[in-house]
Motif scaffolding. Structure first.
Motif, PDB file in Angstrom:
ATOM      1  N   ARG A   1      -1.982   5.701  -0.506  1.00 43.96           N
ATOM      2  CA  ARG A   1      -2.506   4.800   0.515  1.00 43.96           C
ATOM      3  C   ARG A   1      -1.404   3.915   1.079  1.00 43.96           C
ATOM      4  O   ARG A   1      -1.307   3.710   2.295  1.00 43.96           O
ATOM      5  CB  ARG A   1      -3.621   3.933  -0.076  1.00 43.96           C
ATOM      6  N   GLU A   2      -0.553   3.373   0.193  1.00 44.18           N
ATOM      7  CA  GLU A   2       0.539   2.513   0.644  1.00 44.18           C
ATOM      8  C   GLU A   2       1.506   3.278   1.551  1.00 44.18           C
ATOM      9  O   GLU A   2       1.965   2.751   2.572  1.00 44.18           O
ATOM     10  CB  GLU A   2       1.299   1.946  -0.555  1.00 44.18           C
ATOM     11  N   ALA A   3       1.806   4.512   1.196  1.00 41.43           N
ATOM     12  CA  ALA A   3       2.704   5.323   2.015  1.00 41.43           C
ATOM     13  C   ALA A   3       2.097   5.587   3.385  1.00 41.43           C
ATOM     14  O   ALA A   3       2.791   5.526   4.408  1.00 41.43           O
ATOM     15  CB  ALA A   3       3.019   6.634   1.316  1.00 41.43           C
ATOM     16  N   GLN A   4       0.800   5.867   3.433  1.00 42.56           N
ATOM     17  CA  GLN A   4       0.135   6.102   4.713  1.00 42.56           C
ATOM     18  C   GLN A   4       0.156   4.846   5.573  1.00 42.56           C
ATOM     19  O   GLN A   4       0.348   4.916   6.794  1.00 42.56           O
ATOM     20  CB  GLN A   4      -1.298   6.581   4.497  1.00 42.56           C
ATOM     21  N   GLU A   5      -0.034   3.691   4.955  1.00 42.91           N
ATOM     22  CA  GLU A   5       0.007   2.437   5.702  1.00 42.91           C
ATOM     23  C   GLU A   5       1.409   2.185   6.273  1.00 42.91           C
ATOM     24  O   GLU A   5       1.561   1.766   7.423  1.00 42.91           O
ATOM     25  CB  GLU A   5      -0.402   1.269   4.801  1.00 42.91           C
ATOM     26  N   ARG A   6       2.453   2.462   5.480  1.00 50.37           N
ATOM     27  CA  ARG A   6       3.822   2.277   5.962  1.00 50.37           C
ATOM     28  C   ARG A   6       4.118   3.196   7.142  1.00 50.37           C
ATOM     29  O   ARG A   6       4.737   2.796   8.125  1.00 50.37           O
ATOM     30  CB  ARG A   6       4.828   2.538   4.845  1.00 50.37           C
ATOM     31  N   VAL A   7       3.655   4.444   7.051  1.00 49.65           N
ATOM     32  CA  VAL A   7       3.883   5.394   8.132  1.00 49.65           C
ATOM     33  C   VAL A   7       3.183   4.930   9.403  1.00 49.65           C
ATOM     34  O   VAL A   7       3.737   4.979  10.498  1.00 49.65           O
ATOM     35  CB  VAL A   7       3.409   6.813   7.717  1.00 49.65           C
ATOM     36  N   SER A   8       1.941   4.449   9.273  1.00 54.24           N
ATOM     37  CA  SER A   8       1.216   3.991  10.461  1.00 54.24           C
ATOM     38  C   SER A   8       1.899   2.768  11.073  1.00 54.24           C
ATOM     39  O   SER A   8       1.988   2.647  12.298  1.00 54.24           O
ATOM     40  CB  SER A   8      -0.238   3.690  10.121  1.00 54.24           C
ATOM     41  N   ARG A   9       2.423   1.846  10.240  1.00 56.66           N
ATOM     42  CA  ARG A   9       3.147   0.687  10.757  1.00 56.66           C
ATOM     43  C   ARG A   9       4.417   1.112  11.490  1.00 56.66           C
ATOM     44  O   ARG A   9       4.739   0.575  12.551  1.00 56.66           O
ATOM     45  CB  ARG A   9       3.515  -0.269   9.617  1.00 56.66           C
ATOM     46  N   GLN A  10       5.129   2.088  10.925  1.00 58.96           N
ATOM     47  CA  GLN A  10       6.350   2.563  11.573  1.00 58.96           C
ATOM     48  C   GLN A  10       6.040   3.225  12.910  1.00 58.96           C
ATOM     49  O   GLN A  10       6.762   3.049  13.884  1.00 58.96           O
ATOM     50  CB  GLN A  10       7.096   3.544  10.661  1.00 58.96           C
ATOM     51  N   LYS A  11       4.951   3.999  12.958  1.00 56.11           N
ATOM     52  CA  LYS A  11       4.560   4.639  14.216  1.00 56.11           C
ATOM     53  C   LYS A  11       4.232   3.591  15.270  1.00 56.11           C
ATOM     54  O   LYS A  11       4.589   3.727  16.438  1.00 56.11           O
ATOM     55  CB  LYS A  11       3.361   5.557  14.008  1.00 56.11           C
TER      56      LYS A  11
END
Length: 175
Positions: A109-119
């Motif tokens: 979940r944390e990795a998905q959140e980081r990816v969405s923030r970067q996008k």
């Protein structure tokens, strides 16, 4: 014979070659003597090539007989109950696996959140860069800037080989 000896002694090149030959010969003899002494002291002297090696055939056959005799194999009885883990151990293993599974889910979940923030950050940067596009103001172009532009157009443009020209001018035709 006397003239030959005088020739060799009068020429320094022959004398030097003779001295080096004697030195190398003496060093080889001394090295061979030292290695023989060491081998004799250690009791590992190899037989000369001239001396035939004596082979004791009885030793070879005895070795084969020793290899042919199988050694008795001990078979120990192992109780199958010693392999089976107890109920308490099974529950501990399951709990550990469940905890690891939960940790992996939270990391995902944390990795998905980081990816969405970067996008989101990348898309925001793209919108800012598109709004601040290069504005060309041709009203304020000076002569030097125009010359630089022509030079850069030639440098960055297609090569001259792509735009062929006639190297020899043809004379005009007379009718």
């Amino acid at each position: 014979m006397d003239q030959l000896i005088n020739l060799f002694l009068s020429n320094p090149l022959f004398i030097i070659i003779g001295i080096f030959a004697l030195i190398s010969f003496m060093s080889r003899i001394s090295k061979a003597g030292q290695t023989n002494q060491r081998q004799e002291q250690q009791g590992q002297r190899e037989p000369n090539k001239e001396e035939p090696q004596k082979i004791d055939w009885r030793d070879i056959f005895n070795q084969e007989e020793e290899k042919a005799e199988p050694s008795p194999v001990r078979q120990e009885q192992v109780e199958p109950s010693s392999y089976a883990p107890s109920q308490h151990q099974e529950s501990e293993v399951r709990n550990d696996l469940y905890d690891r599974l939960e940790e992996m889910k939270t990391k995902k979940r944390e990795a998905q959140e980081r990816v969405s923030r970067q996008k989101q950050a990348v898309s925001a940067q793209q919108t800012q860069s598109s709004s601040s596009e290069l504005s060309l103001n041709f009203k304020n172009v000076t002569g030097k800037e125009a010359m630089k532009a022509v030079v850069w157009a030639e440098v960055l443009g297609s090569p001259r080989s792509r735009k062929p020209h006639k190297s020899f001018a043809q004379p005009p035709r007379k009718y």
